[in-house]
Design an enzyme around this catalytic site. Structure first.
Site, PDB file in Angstrom:
ATOM      1  N   ASN A  23     -17.531 -23.272  19.604  1.00 28.26           N
ATOM      2  CA  ASN A  23     -18.492 -23.484  20.685  1.00 28.26           C
ATOM      3  C   ASN A  23     -19.856 -23.945  20.195  1.00 28.26           C
ATOM      4  OD1 ASN A  23     -16.625 -22.860  22.639  1.00 28.26           O
ATOM      5  ND2 ASN A  23     -17.210 -20.703  22.768  1.00 28.26           N
ATOM      6  N   CYS A 117      -9.922 -24.978  30.106  1.00 32.55           N
ATOM      7  CA  CYS A 117      -9.229 -23.779  30.589  1.00 32.55           C
ATOM      8  C   CYS A 117      -9.388 -23.624  32.095  1.00 32.55           C
ATOM      9  CB  CYS A 117      -9.797 -22.528  29.906  1.00 32.55           C
ATOM     10  SG  CYS A 117      -9.363 -22.371  28.174  1.00 32.55           S
ATOM     11  N   ASP A 307     -15.883 -14.054  26.559  1.00 31.77           N
ATOM     12  CA  ASP A 307     -14.807 -14.513  25.683  1.00 31.77           C
ATOM     13  C   ASP A 307     -14.158 -13.385  24.876  1.00 31.77           C
ATOM     14  OD1 ASP A 307     -14.954 -17.109  26.520  1.00 31.77           O
ATOM     15  OD2 ASP A 307     -15.972 -17.885  24.746  1.00 31.77           O
TER      16      ASP A 307
END
Length: 420
Positions: A23, A117, A307
């Protein structure tokens, strides 16, 4: 399509080397578009999303060279296309991060609406509103964001209606080459945003306040390439630490950064783990102890990261006691719950909260990965479940975890990649 076959593995033990943060790497690679000279990035993980980013840059005409296991060199000398096509963008939501750099340097960008996602709407309106405040003319037409600006973007005072990591990153990159000062209020504070800001500063940008909720960017005429090392992946680190806690093991994560994981480490200690840290390592010891149930509420950084929510669902499924996990960042992010229930977990959903009653053991089953972090939770569950667990659709896993089966094998995990 590949699957993972996982057998009950006992306590994990040993050292695991943490990869660069996906990320952080994705926006940093997109920032290469801003550089007029060669841009060299190291500690770049070898992941599906990273490969897609490199392919996107090549599609625009940039020269992208990978060397060794973790290095990428980007040259924009021949960049002459300004359209990010559907075929690439549909697979990776972070493709939207090409919008700000293209618009700031070249004044034009056509970017397909993104994929990634399926864990909620995650609208791009904050990206577009901020760029419009900086003078961009934007229309969404036929599935594409079409953005133009006459001359340079103009500095603006932007207050974001909600905290968005991606929008903060896009506006940060755009503002680096804008005319005048840009102030972003209610900015995301995530370490990956700070890493991008540090990279831009190394390229010549003038940025103050990254890591706080107010960031000031004084636009400059041009940015140059530099050598930059991507930060360690805090979510990969947390995932291995949870796996060690669930299996009642003892591991050390090296090339890690404990400062970016304080909320996760605190919850692991609440669960009964002994945590020791150094500048670039974290050690967890859970030998001989069953985890205690811990309540979780996901919030923006520096709070508990969304996450890591799925991984803690597994920990609580096997913990002593009952816990609640409340998801406040994304809707539709409990798709792992039905799969864990197939393995015997006792869980119930009430709106955006999962109530988990800890049990002594899980049973192996055939389960299906639904998104990146959900797939990691299923692997962790498989390591401790009795019997064999098969995880289908692991292409989700390959988007965010580098060589996960090899790393677990190095810790004593019985994980094998098999062809369908």
């Amino acid at each position: 399509m590949d699957k993972l076959k996982i057998e009950a593995s006992g306590a994990l033990a040993g050292n695991v080397v943490i990869s660069g943060a996906k990320n952080a790497a994705l926006p940093i690679l997109m920032a290469g578009v801003l550089a007029e000279t060669d841009f060299n990035v190291s500690n770049v993980p070898n992941l599906r999303d990273v490969n897609t980013s490199c392919e996107l840059l090549r599609c625009l005409g940039a020269e992208v060279t990978r060397s060794g296991t973790d290095k990428v060199c980007i040259s924009t000398t021949n960049l002459n296309e300004f359209c990010a096509p559907y075929e690439l963008v549909k697979t990776m939501r972070a493709s939207i991060l090409i919008l700000g750099p293209l618009l700031a340097r070249y004044g034009t960008a056509d970017v397909s609406l993104p994929g990634g996602c399926a864990i909620g709407a995650r609208p791009v309106n904050l990206h577009l509103q901020g760029l419009e405040q900086m003078g961009a003319k934007i229309e969404v037409k036929e599935g594409y964001i079409k953005a133009r600006v006459d001359g340079r973007l103009k500095g603006a005072h932007i207050f974001m209606d909600m905290i968005s990591v991606g929008a903060t990153e896009n506006l940060l990159m755009a503002a680096a080459l804008a005319d005048g000062e840009t102030i972003i209020e209610n900015a995301a504070r995530e370490p990956e945003v700070v890493d991008l800001a540090n990279c831009l500063i190394a390229m010549g940008a003038k940025i103050e306040g990254a890591g706080t909720d107010t960031v000031r960017i004084q636009g400059v005429e041009s940015l140059q390439g530099c050598d930059y090392q991507v930060m360690p992946d805090r979510i990969e680190t947390g995932s291995f630490l949870v796996a060690a806690a669930v299996t009642r093991g003892k591991i050390r994560c090296t090339k890690a950064d404990p400062k970016t994981l304080e909320s996760v480490l605190a919850k692991l200690e609440d669960a009964g783990a002994s945590i020791t840290t150094g500048d670039d390592w974290i050690e967890l010891d859970m030998q001989g102890k069953r985890p205690k149930a811990v309540n979780i509420k996901t919030v923006a950084y520096p709070g508990f990261p969304t996450d890591m929510q799925a991984q803690f669902c597994v920990l609580n499924a096997l913990a002593e006691g009952t816990a609640t996990i409340t998801e406040t960042i994304f809707e539709n992010r409990f798709m792992h719950v039905p799969e864990l229930s197939r393995m015997g977990a006792t869980m119930e959903l009430e709106g955006n909260t999962c109530i988990i009653h800890g049990i002594e053991k899980l049973n192996g089953a055939q389960v299906m990965a639904t998104d990146l972090r959900a797939s990691a939770s299923l692997v962790i569950a498989g390591l401790v479940a009795e019997g064999t667990t098969i995880v289908d659709r692991i292409y989700h896993l390959d988007r965010g975890y580098e060589h996960i089966e090899d790393k677990f094998k190095g810790l004593g995990g019985h994980v094998e990649r098999v062809k369908s």
